[in-house]
Design a protein around this motif. Structure first.
Motif, mmCIF file in Angstrom:
data_model
loop_
_atom_site.group_PDB
_atom_site.id
_atom_site.type_symbol
_atom_site.label_atom_id
_atom_site.label_comp_id
_atom_site.label_asym_id
_atom_site.label_seq_id
_atom_site.Cartn_x
_atom_site.Cartn_y
_atom_site.Cartn_z
ATOM 1 N N ILE A 113 0.828 -1.104 0.079
ATOM 2 C CA ILE A 113 -0.059 -0.006 0.054
ATOM 3 C C ILE A 113 0.838 1.120 0.039
ATOM 4 N N VAL A 114 0.577 2.198 -0.800
ATOM 5 C CA VAL A 114 1.257 3.479 -0.850
ATOM 6 C C VAL A 114 0.217 4.497 -0.079
ATOM 7 N N LEU A 115 0.892 5.017 0.802
ATOM 8 C CA LEU A 115 -0.114 6.059 1.607
ATOM 9 C C LEU A 115 0.636 7.482 1.363
ATOM 10 N N ASP A 116 -0.225 8.389 0.523
ATOM 11 C CA ASP A 116 0.171 9.541 0.183
ATOM 12 C C ASP A 116 -0.598 10.588 0.975
ATOM 13 N N ALA A 117 0.159 11.445 1.765
ATOM 14 C CA ALA A 117 -0.328 12.553 2.654
ATOM 15 C C ALA A 117 -0.076 13.564 1.844
ATOM 16 N N GLY A 118 -1.429 14.068 1.385
ATOM 17 C CA GLY A 118 -1.657 15.251 0.443
ATOM 18 C C GLY A 118 -0.772 16.427 0.909
ATOM 19 N N LYS A 140 -1.913 20.136 5.105
ATOM 20 C CA LYS A 140 -0.758 19.326 5.148
ATOM 21 C C LYS A 140 -0.588 18.547 6.348
ATOM 22 N N ASP A 141 -0.932 19.187 7.641
ATOM 23 C CA ASP A 141 -0.599 18.774 8.730
ATOM 24 C C ASP A 141 -1.726 17.359 9.068
ATOM 25 N N ILE A 142 -2.978 17.841 8.690
ATOM 26 C CA ILE A 142 -3.903 16.751 9.101
ATOM 27 C C ILE A 142 -3.752 15.672 8.353
ATOM 28 N N THR A 143 -3.421 15.733 7.033
ATOM 29 C CA THR A 143 -3.153 14.552 6.132
ATOM 30 C C THR A 143 -2.022 13.993 6.583
ATOM 31 N N LEU A 144 -0.786 14.413 7.194
ATOM 32 C CA LEU A 144 0.423 13.538 7.412
ATOM 33 C C LEU A 144 0.179 12.943 8.748
ATOM 34 N N SER A 145 -0.816 13.556 9.859
ATOM 35 C CA SER A 145 -0.909 12.729 10.971
ATOM 36 C C SER A 145 -1.850 11.528 10.504
ATOM 37 N N VAL A 146 -2.949 11.739 9.982
ATOM 38 C CA VAL A 146 -3.879 10.599 9.509
ATOM 39 C C VAL A 146 -3.042 9.599 8.969
ATOM 40 N N VAL A 147 -2.127 9.800 7.990
ATOM 41 C CA VAL A 147 -1.437 8.777 7.120
ATOM 42 C C VAL A 147 -0.493 8.134 8.068
ATOM 43 N N LEU A 148 0.179 8.862 8.890
ATOM 44 C CA LEU A 148 1.130 8.126 9.976
ATOM 45 C C LEU A 148 0.222 7.224 10.793
ATOM 46 N N LYS A 149 -0.890 7.674 11.194
ATOM 47 C CA LYS A 149 -1.518 6.640 12.221
ATOM 48 C C LYS A 149 -2.048 5.358 11.389
ATOM 49 N N ILE A 150 -2.585 5.661 9.967
ATOM 50 C CA ILE A 150 -2.855 4.615 9.316
ATOM 51 C C ILE A 150 -1.742 3.547 9.122
ATOM 52 N N GLY A 151 -0.529 4.171 8.667
ATOM 53 C CA GLY A 151 0.769 3.443 8.379
ATOM 54 C C GLY A 151 1.035 2.603 9.602
ATOM 55 N N ARG A 152 1.114 3.072 10.955
ATOM 56 C CA ARG A 152 1.362 2.514 12.027
ATOM 57 C C ARG A 152 0.388 1.200 12.443
ATOM 58 N N MET A 153 -0.970 1.355 12.019
ATOM 59 C CA MET A 153 -1.873 0.079 12.238
ATOM 60 C C MET A 153 -1.408 -0.831 11.397
ATOM 61 N N LEU A 154 -1.281 -0.557 10.038
ATOM 62 C CA LEU A 154 -0.903 -1.489 9.084
ATOM 63 C C LEU A 154 0.441 -2.137 9.186
ATOM 64 N N ILE A 197 4.264 1.648 2.404
ATOM 65 C CA ILE A 197 5.146 2.858 1.416
ATOM 66 C C ILE A 197 4.645 4.377 1.515
ATOM 67 N N TYR A 198 5.519 5.202 2.179
ATOM 68 C CA TYR A 198 4.895 6.500 2.291
ATOM 69 C C TYR A 198 5.562 7.456 1.306
ATOM 70 N N THR A 199 4.590 8.150 0.705
ATOM 71 C CA THR A 199 5.174 9.383 -0.184
ATOM 72 C C THR A 199 5.698 10.294 0.549
ATOM 73 N N ARG A 200 5.393 10.631 1.949
ATOM 74 C CA ARG A 200 6.197 11.440 2.693
ATOM 75 C C ARG A 200 5.740 11.337 4.113
ATOM 76 N N LYS A 201 6.746 11.248 4.906
ATOM 77 C CA LYS A 201 6.682 11.176 6.378
ATOM 78 C C LYS A 201 7.023 12.575 7.298
ATOM 79 N N THR A 202 7.531 13.491 6.620
ATOM 80 C CA THR A 202 7.714 14.529 7.100
ATOM 81 C C THR A 202 7.074 15.891 6.359
ATOM 82 N N ASP A 203 7.331 17.096 6.979
ATOM 83 C CA ASP A 203 6.712 18.191 6.218
ATOM 84 C C ASP A 203 7.429 18.506 5.207
ATOM 85 N N VAL A 204 7.381 17.713 3.932
ATOM 86 C CA VAL A 204 8.121 17.995 2.633
ATOM 87 C C VAL A 204 7.125 18.004 1.677
#
Length: 428
Positions: free
Chosen positions: A30-35, A56-70, A79-86
């Motif tokens: 799964i590719v998780l993309d924080a917009g 950008k802050d909301i999407t990153l937080s939610v994506v990281l939470k999904i990723g931790r559960m998976l 796979i994350y398209t980003r895990k930080t504020d880039v």
């Protein structure tokens, strides 16, 4: 010669033994993309008491939470398209997904409108522009291609309105559309049934971040940051945890459904089935029309969720679910009829359409007796209107032009503890 032959023989036997084991262990990728991200804040608002809220802050937080559960499940590769504020370009995001041969691409976003009333979740799958009400979403998400030189070069010659582009789009995406629709429906169902959110449905739109993907792909709008209540929800731990969990559970359901079929069966079904086009209107299933008022959760609804009552000409009409895809509309209709509503049928609604001859209001109370001056309703709502008709007292609240606005008001009243109000369509 003998030694060389034996080495080859044992190597062949080793591969013969180990290959089935390796393929059996292939993980669901799964590719998780924080917009958005970096200099691209996405949709943003500043509120007193909430501060600055950026997409950008909301999407990153939610994506990281999904990723931790998976990542707790060995069957998944995340796979994350980003895990930080880039800010990864749209090209980088899609190239990453394609190189990874991902099974699913999920791009998480937050919606916004120039009005404060719109609210609710919605999930988009890739397709040519059909519904004008979706154009603002497409523009907001596609405009970021101008932020990156690589994106400008990649998409410079692409004209989404040309016949050639539409033909290419249909050929490329038809293979994955059905799976994208299935997963999108699972996400929206969880938002409604688990989180009690308002769903604006699963829709089709020409979005660059989905167009180049060679896999089932969705873009999820978690809600409207331009709506104060939803902004507060999306900025909270509760809202982000619930959103992440709903998407995570949809992933589990999707993988389970996919695993029931062989890969060849899925591929055959997806390649031969014609691509579904979105309808111009949203469709709700009318379960019944009756002069009797029923409260949400009444046994008469046979366990169906997301019931929307609308009163018109003293008749209560009870609607179930909403979608602008014919397949989902028909599935909802079948569900309603299977639940016992044999005469149910689909009714079209134009999204965000204002009534030209009338308005919407909320019916709060109907009874033979007047409400006392110290009743919770009257104390909470100073602008409540009272009317006596045929010996009954009617108390109503609100006067707006669109269905979306009155649903928002109804939701706000429910949070105050005023429940079981009914939307009323009033003609002049």
């Amino acid at each position: 010669m003998i030694t060389r032959f034996c080495s080859k023989k044992y190597f062949f036997l080793f591969c013969l033994f180990i290959f089935p084991f390796i393929t059996a262990q292939k993980k669901f990728t799964i590719v998780l993309d924080a917009g958005h991200g970096g200099n691209d804040h996405g949709a943003a608002r500043k509120y007193d008491g909430l501060g600055y809220i950026a997409e950008k802050d909301i999407t990153l937080s939610v994506v990281l939470k999904i990723g931790r559960m998976l990542e707790r499940d060995k069957d998944f590769k995340v796979i994350y398209t980003r895990k930080t504020d880039v800010y990864p370009s749209l090209t980088e995001r899609t190239n990453l997904a394609n190189r990874s041969k991902a099974d699913l691409f999920i791009s998480v976003h937050v919606n916004a409108s120039h009005k404060t009333a719109p609210y609710g979740t919605e999930t988009f799958v890739q397709g040519p522009d059909q519904n004008k009400t979706n154009l603002e979403v497409a523009k907001a998400e596609n405009d970021v291609i101008f932020l990156d030189a690589q994106d400008r070069a990649t998409f410079a010659s692409y004209d989404p309105t040309s016949p050639e582009s539409l033909i290419a789009l249909k050929l490329q995406q038809s293979k994955y559309l059905e799976s994208s629709l299935v997963f999108g429906g699972m996400v929206e169902d969880n938002f409604v049934n688990k989180d009690k959110r308002f769903s604006r449905g699963v829709k089709q739109q020409n979005l660059h971040v989905l167009r180049m993907n060679a896999m089932p792909s969705v873009l999820i709008e978690l809600g409207f940051v331009s709506n104060y209540d939803e902004a507060q929800y999306l900025a909270s731990d509760k809202g982000q945890n619930e959103s992440a969990e709903s998407i995570y559970n949809a992933i589990l359901s999707y993988k389970k459904a996919r695993d029931k079929k062989s890969g060849s069966e899925i591929a055959a079904k997806e390649t031969v089935k014609p691509k579904e086009q979105p309808l111009k209107n949203d469709f709700r299933i009318l379960l019944m029309s009756t002069p009797i008022k029923y409260n949400y959760g009444d046994p008469i609804f046979k366990g169906l969720n997301y019931i929307l009552p609308i009163k018109e000409n003293n008749i209560y009409k009870y609607y179930y679910s909403v979608s602008n895809f014919a397949s989902i509309r028909d599935a909802n209709l079948k569900t309603a009829r299977d639940a016992g509503f044999k005469n149910a049928y689909a009714v079209g609604f134009v999204p965000d359409q204002a009534l030209s001859n009338g308005h919407y209001t909320l019916e709060l109370y109907v009874g033979k007796d007047k409400l006392s001056s110290d009743s919770y309703i009257l104390k909470s709502l100073k602008d409540t209107k009272r009317e006596k008709v045929s010996g009954l007292f009617y108390y109503t609240y609100g006067n707006v032009k669109t269905l979306e606005e009155i649903v928002q008001i109804q939701k706000a009243l429910e949070e105050k503890g005023i429940k079981n109000s009914v939307i009323q369509k009033v003609s002049k």
